[in-house]
Design a protein around this motif. Structure first.
Motif, mmCIF file in Angstrom:
data_model
loop_
_atom_site.group_PDB
_atom_site.id
_atom_site.type_symbol
_atom_site.label_atom_id
_atom_site.label_comp_id
_atom_site.label_asym_id
_atom_site.label_seq_id
_atom_site.Cartn_x
_atom_site.Cartn_y
_atom_site.Cartn_z
ATOM 1 N N ALA A 1 0.739 -1.284 -0.048
ATOM 2 C CA ALA A 1 -0.065 -0.083 -0.049
ATOM 3 C C ALA A 1 0.850 1.352 0.018
ATOM 4 O O ALA A 1 0.500 2.287 -0.539
ATOM 5 N N PHE A 2 2.135 1.017 0.582
ATOM 6 C CA PHE A 2 2.838 2.551 0.828
ATOM 7 C C PHE A 2 4.061 2.111 0.319
ATOM 8 O O PHE A 2 5.320 2.702 0.669
ATOM 9 N N TRP A 3 4.467 1.539 -0.818
ATOM 10 C CA TRP A 3 5.686 1.219 -1.188
ATOM 11 C C TRP A 3 6.538 2.424 -1.816
ATOM 12 O O TRP A 3 7.972 2.455 -1.345
ATOM 13 N N GLN A 4 5.977 3.047 -2.422
ATOM 14 C CA GLN A 4 6.663 4.441 -3.048
ATOM 15 C C GLN A 4 6.987 5.193 -1.847
ATOM 16 O O GLN A 4 8.199 5.757 -1.571
ATOM 17 N N GLU A 5 5.998 5.550 -0.821
ATOM 18 C CA GLU A 5 6.487 6.330 0.374
ATOM 19 C C GLU A 5 7.552 5.640 1.063
ATOM 20 O O GLU A 5 8.483 6.274 1.346
ATOM 21 N N MET A 6 7.624 4.365 1.317
ATOM 22 C CA MET A 6 8.708 3.960 1.815
ATOM 23 C C MET A 6 10.181 3.968 1.203
ATOM 24 O O MET A 6 11.143 4.151 2.068
ATOM 25 N N TYR A 7 10.126 3.791 -0.152
ATOM 26 C CA TYR A 7 11.214 4.012 -0.773
ATOM 27 C C TYR A 7 11.865 5.307 -0.946
ATOM 28 O O TYR A 7 12.923 5.670 -0.597
ATOM 29 N N ASP A 8 10.865 6.570 -1.159
ATOM 30 C CA ASP A 8 11.206 7.782 -1.057
ATOM 31 C C ASP A 8 11.751 8.257 0.352
ATOM 32 O O ASP A 8 12.672 9.316 0.414
ATOM 33 N N ARG A 9 11.242 7.868 1.348
ATOM 34 C CA ARG A 9 11.511 8.107 2.881
ATOM 35 C C ARG A 9 13.062 7.589 3.207
ATOM 36 O O ARG A 9 13.346 8.116 4.132
ATOM 37 N N THR A 10 13.602 6.613 2.292
ATOM 38 C CA THR A 10 14.944 6.385 2.687
ATOM 39 C C THR A 10 15.940 7.407 2.403
ATOM 40 O O THR A 10 17.204 7.607 2.803
ATOM 41 N N LYS A 11 15.377 8.490 1.656
ATOM 42 C CA LYS A 11 16.161 9.796 1.165
ATOM 43 C C LYS A 11 17.300 9.289 0.243
ATOM 44 O O LYS A 11 18.498 9.923 0.134
ATOM 45 N N ILE A 12 17.518 8.176 -0.398
ATOM 46 C CA ILE A 12 18.307 7.471 -1.280
ATOM 47 C C ILE A 12 18.843 8.532 -2.284
ATOM 48 O O ILE A 12 19.745 8.447 -2.775
ATOM 49 N N GLY A 13 17.962 9.330 -2.657
ATOM 50 C CA GLY A 13 18.119 10.282 -3.918
ATOM 51 C C GLY A 13 18.921 11.540 -3.274
ATOM 52 O O GLY A 13 19.158 12.261 -4.296
ATOM 53 N N PHE A 14 19.291 11.614 -2.184
ATOM 54 C CA PHE A 14 19.742 12.641 -1.688
ATOM 55 C C PHE A 14 21.298 12.397 -1.182
ATOM 56 O O PHE A 14 21.839 13.360 -0.512
ATOM 57 N N LEU A 15 21.782 11.212 -1.630
ATOM 58 C CA LEU A 15 23.172 10.855 -1.040
ATOM 59 C C LEU A 15 23.907 11.463 -2.019
ATOM 60 O O LEU A 15 23.958 11.598 -3.221
ATOM 61 N N GLU A 16 25.143 11.987 -1.205
ATOM 62 C CA GLU A 16 26.407 12.620 -2.169
ATOM 63 C C GLU A 16 27.086 11.617 -2.556
ATOM 64 O O GLU A 16 27.568 10.613 -1.792
ATOM 65 N N ASN A 17 27.622 11.653 -3.871
ATOM 66 C CA ASN A 17 28.305 10.680 -4.503
ATOM 67 C C ASN A 17 29.726 10.362 -3.783
ATOM 68 O O ASN A 17 30.144 9.456 -3.675
ATOM 69 N N THR A 18 30.339 11.553 -3.392
ATOM 70 C CA THR A 18 31.729 11.526 -2.684
ATOM 71 C C THR A 18 31.795 11.042 -1.418
ATOM 72 O O THR A 18 32.700 10.443 -1.203
ATOM 73 N N THR A 19 30.977 11.300 -0.691
ATOM 74 C CA THR A 19 30.957 11.028 0.674
ATOM 75 C C THR A 19 29.773 9.852 1.209
ATOM 76 O O THR A 19 30.052 9.386 2.279
ATOM 77 N N GLY A 20 28.813 9.702 0.357
ATOM 78 C CA GLY A 20 27.795 8.883 0.983
ATOM 79 C C GLY A 20 26.911 9.408 1.864
ATOM 80 O O GLY A 20 26.082 8.406 2.557
ATOM 81 N N LEU A 21 26.923 10.533 2.266
ATOM 82 C CA LEU A 21 26.084 11.106 3.212
ATOM 83 C C LEU A 21 24.986 11.832 2.665
ATOM 84 O O LEU A 21 25.077 12.209 1.343
ATOM 85 N N LEU A 22 24.108 12.012 3.501
ATOM 86 C CA LEU A 22 22.801 12.852 3.003
ATOM 87 C C LEU A 22 23.017 14.303 2.874
ATOM 88 O O LEU A 22 23.657 15.075 3.784
ATOM 89 N N LYS A 23 22.620 14.956 1.994
ATOM 90 C CA LYS A 23 22.708 16.437 1.712
ATOM 91 C C LYS A 23 21.364 16.999 1.980
ATOM 92 O O LYS A 23 20.341 17.048 1.217
ATOM 93 N N THR A 24 21.129 17.226 3.079
ATOM 94 C CA THR A 24 19.771 17.724 3.711
ATOM 95 C C THR A 24 19.392 18.907 3.238
ATOM 96 O O THR A 24 18.291 19.405 3.203
ATOM 97 N N SER A 25 20.405 19.911 2.600
ATOM 98 C CA SER A 25 20.008 21.119 2.083
ATOM 99 C C SER A 25 19.311 21.084 0.760
ATOM 100 O O SER A 25 18.551 22.131 0.467
ATOM 101 N N THR A 26 19.392 19.999 0.163
ATOM 102 C CA THR A 26 18.592 19.708 -1.105
ATOM 103 C C THR A 26 17.362 19.102 -0.967
ATOM 104 O O THR A 26 16.664 18.714 -1.946
ATOM 105 N N MET A 27 16.944 18.868 0.134
ATOM 106 C CA MET A 27 15.662 17.986 0.558
ATOM 107 C C MET A 27 14.388 18.908 0.250
ATOM 108 O O MET A 27 14.320 20.070 0.624
#
Length: 278
Positions: free
Chosen positions: A252-278
């Motif tokens: 029922a909530f597959w897309q929300e669960m995927y989006d909330r991982t924030k995987i799309g906001f990972l920085e390529n160089t560090t692997g950390l989340l870039k919260t300023s772009t969320m």
């Protein structure tokens, strides 16, 4: 006053209820609740003593979540009684009241004064203005989600371990309302992390799983603000599957669960989340 009785008739100041037909949009917005209704129980004070000051202190034996009921047979109109409800005692003083300190005003004769708010308390200090009534009883009602005591049992030869078990078990029983919450004294909002803690713990000792699923569905549709809490959303789907063997919640909530991982906001160089772009 009797307004809780089936035969109660409203008098002056009450307009009669009018039945209306819900609109199509209202019918579309109505959904049956997933979880079971809350249960209300009457509670008697375990003890009550009178202090030298004339005040009374009641002990309900353990923490409860609910309200008070003061039954008086010989009330005096206009007399006030001050109540302080708290989770702890310091000498003869009730402490940790969380603001549950208030006055009630009596009517003449027999009456029942009842509180309709969810407090968390064990101890109650009660002080009447002037001479206290001679015939009164202080009791309470508590509310929590349904609990099946036959689902779990624990006993050992160690008294301390048994006490720890009972404290943990009773906390899961007494503190569960419609959903899991951050804290019933501090903030009654369900957070995703509460699903990882309270719901997981409850599923270990109760077979009923709709309380957790109902709570998960709410937090997924109403996410909280901490990024790290939102990232736990996928774990809620996994937890529900492990408890039920059903992938319904995840589907029922597959897309929300995927989006909330924030995987799309990972920085390529560090692997950390870039919260300023969320």
């Amino acid at each position: 006053i009797g307004w809780k009785s089936l035969d109660f008739q409203a008098k002056d100041g009450w307009d009669p209820a009018t039945a209306t037909t819900p609109s199509a949009q209202q019918r579309q917005d109505l959904h049956p609740k997933m979880a079971r209704p809350l249960q209300v129980y009457d509670v008697s004070a375990a003890s009550m003593r009178r202090l030298e000051s004339g005040s009374f202190v009641a002990d309900f034996g353990r923490e409860l979540q609910g309200g008070l009921m003061l039954t008086i047979k010989d009330g005096k109109a206009g007399q006030t009684v001050r109540l302080a409800c708290g989770e702890a005692m310091s000498g003869d003083s009730v402490t940790s009241t969380w603001g549950w300190d208030f006055n009630w005003t009596l009517r003449e004769g027999t009456q029942i004064l009842e509180q309709h708010k969810y407090m968390e308390c064990r101890f109650v200090a009660m002080t009447f203005a002037g001479q206290a009534p001679k015939n009164f009883t202080l009791s309470a009602w508590k509310v929590h989600y349904e609990w099946d005591k036959t689902d779990t049992h624990f006993n050992s030869s160690n008294a301390t371990l048994n006490a720890v078990w009972e404290l943990a078990r009773y906390t899961l029983q007494a503190a569960s309302l419609d959903t899991y919450t951050d804290s019933n004294t501090r903030e009654r909002q369900p957070y995703e992390c509460d699903g990882g803690l309270a719901a997981t713990a409850r599923l270990l000792v109760q077979r009923e799983y709709m309380w957790a699923r109902h709570s998960h569905a709410w937090t997924i549709q109403h996410p909280t603000w901490p990024v790290e809490w939102q990232q736990l959303t996928a774990f809620l789907g996994w937890q529900d599957y492990m408890a039920t063997g059903q992938p319904d919640l995840a589907k029922a909530f597959w897309q929300e669960m995927y989006d909330r991982t924030k995987i799309g906001f990972l920085e390529n160089t560090t692997g950390l989340l870039k919260t300023s772009t969320m």
